[in-house]
Scaffold this motif. Structure first.
Motif, PDB file in Angstrom:
ATOM      1  N   THR A   9       1.030  -1.401  -0.514  1.00 23.45           N
ATOM      2  CA  THR A   9      -0.030  -0.104  -0.211  1.00 23.45           C
ATOM      3  C   THR A   9       0.229   1.281  -0.074  1.00 23.45           C
ATOM      4  N   THR A  10       2.568   0.950   0.036  1.00 22.01           N
ATOM      5  CA  THR A  10       3.260   1.887   0.110  1.00 22.01           C
ATOM      6  C   THR A  10       3.026   2.896  -1.373  1.00 22.01           C
ATOM      7  N   ASP A  11       3.217   3.882  -0.916  1.00 23.74           N
ATOM      8  CA  ASP A  11       3.027   5.100  -2.511  1.00 23.74           C
ATOM      9  C   ASP A  11       4.982   4.410  -3.103  1.00 23.74           C
ATOM     10  N   ALA A  14       7.711   7.096  -1.570  1.00 22.71           N
ATOM     11  CA  ALA A  14       7.096   7.993  -0.093  1.00 22.71           C
ATOM     12  C   ALA A  14       8.004   7.824   0.474  1.00 22.71           C
ATOM     13  N   GLY A  22      -0.460  13.417  -9.413  1.00 23.37           N
ATOM     14  CA  GLY A  22      -1.574  12.268  -9.017  1.00 23.37           C
ATOM     15  C   GLY A  22      -2.107  12.670 -10.624  1.00 23.37           C
ATOM     16  N   ASP A  46      -4.450  -0.537  -1.813  1.00 23.63           N
ATOM     17  CA  ASP A  46      -4.007   1.092  -1.782  1.00 23.63           C
ATOM     18  C   ASP A  46      -4.774   1.916  -1.209  1.00 23.63           C
ATOM     19  N   ARG A  47      -3.637   2.561   0.106  1.00 24.06           N
ATOM     20  CA  ARG A  47      -4.397   3.745   0.304  1.00 24.06           C
ATOM     21  C   ARG A  47      -4.164   5.156  -0.175  1.00 24.06           C
ATOM     22  N   ASN A  48      -3.691   5.612  -1.089  1.00 27.05           N
ATOM     23  CA  ASN A  48      -3.033   6.167  -1.555  1.00 27.05           C
ATOM     24  C   ASN A  48      -3.502   6.411  -2.667  1.00 27.05           C
ATOM     25  N   LYS A 113      -2.256  13.586  -5.205  1.00 27.45           N
ATOM     26  CA  LYS A 113      -3.432  12.306  -4.746  1.00 27.45           C
ATOM     27  C   LYS A 113      -3.668  11.253  -6.119  1.00 27.45           C
ATOM     28  N   ASP A 114      -3.908  10.162  -6.105  1.00 36.28           N
ATOM     29  CA  ASP A 114      -4.599   9.223  -6.945  1.00 36.28           C
ATOM     30  C   ASP A 114      -6.021   9.708  -7.006  1.00 36.28           C
ATOM     31  N   ARG A 204       2.651   5.735 -11.775  1.00 38.88           N
ATOM     32  CA  ARG A 204       3.376   6.502 -10.931  1.00 38.88           C
ATOM     33  C   ARG A 204       4.871   6.415 -10.069  1.00 38.88           C
TER      34      ARG A 204
END
Length: 224
Positions: A9-11, A14, A22, A46-48, A113-114, A204
């Protein structure tokens, strides 16, 4: 000491705290091919990335919440939003209208942000025309026509007449697959989810989206 690897879940950048523009991640498919399920799994993994909340004139389905799943408005309210330029894209799908509010999407992109979109090919075309450098387009195909029809019947949200109408429209919708950057054949959900995540990670990392890359490389070279 072995360095701990970032979780899924890490961009991508980051840990470097690198500025990034984004992206707009579009998932389209004919009804019943699985784009909504795939979108939900992508959000969970994915939290991002966050879901774009579309505005629509159709009635809410059981379990749907206003402002969370959709913003539900009447036809006059939808038309007013169009006239004021508040929608990035809009389309009529069967007997209802759908659109994407402009302000939250543009704010998210600038903040790095996406945004995830569950929209049809008409909306994808409009977003691609207005924000061509920001979109990532993924088309989801069913494994076969009979499987698509069975999925529409099993979900039991539509009448037999609506199922027949959606099947009749599927061929036209599928014909737009060449307009997309990626295609996923959704025969196995887990495989499809992994493919969707791989696409997100790769996009990304595109050089054009890494706004802090030039400064990062310049600083690196200064100490070499």
């Amino acid at each position: 000491m072995t360095r701990k690897q970032p979780d899924s879940t890490t961009d991508a950048n980051a840990e470097l705290h690198m500025a990034r523009r984004g992206l707009l991640y579009i998932i389209s498919s004919p009804s019943g091919a699985g784009k909504t399920t795939l979108a939900r799994r992508l959000l969970a993994a994915d939290r991002n990335i966050a879901m774009s909340v579309s505005v629509t004139t159709r009635p809410a389905r059981p379990g749907e919440r206003d402002g969370v799943d959709y913003r539900f408005v009447d036809a006059d309210g939808f038309e007013s939003m169009k006239e004021r330029g508040e929608l990035l894209e809009w389309a009529r799908v069967f007997d209802n209208h759908y659109g994407t509010p402009r302000a939250p999407v543009e704010a998210a992109i600038l903040a790095g942000k996406d945004v995830l979109f569950d929209i049809d090919w008409q909306g994808a075309q409009q977003l691609s025309e207005k924000m061509p450098g920001d979109v990532v387009r993924v088309f989801v195909l069913p494994p076969s026509g009979p499987v698509l029809e069975e999925r529409l019947r099993v979900r039991a949200q539509d009448s037999p007449e609506t199922v027949a109408r959606r099947m009749a429209a599927a061929s036209s919708e599928i014909s737009h697959w060449p307009e997309y950057d990626y295609v996923i054949v959704n025969s196995d959900l887990e495989t499809s989810v992994n493919s969707a995540l791989a696409i997100l990670t790769a996009e990304r990392l595109k050089r054009a989206r890494l706004l802090g890359l030039s400064a990062f490389v310049r600083d690196m070279r200064a100490v070499l």
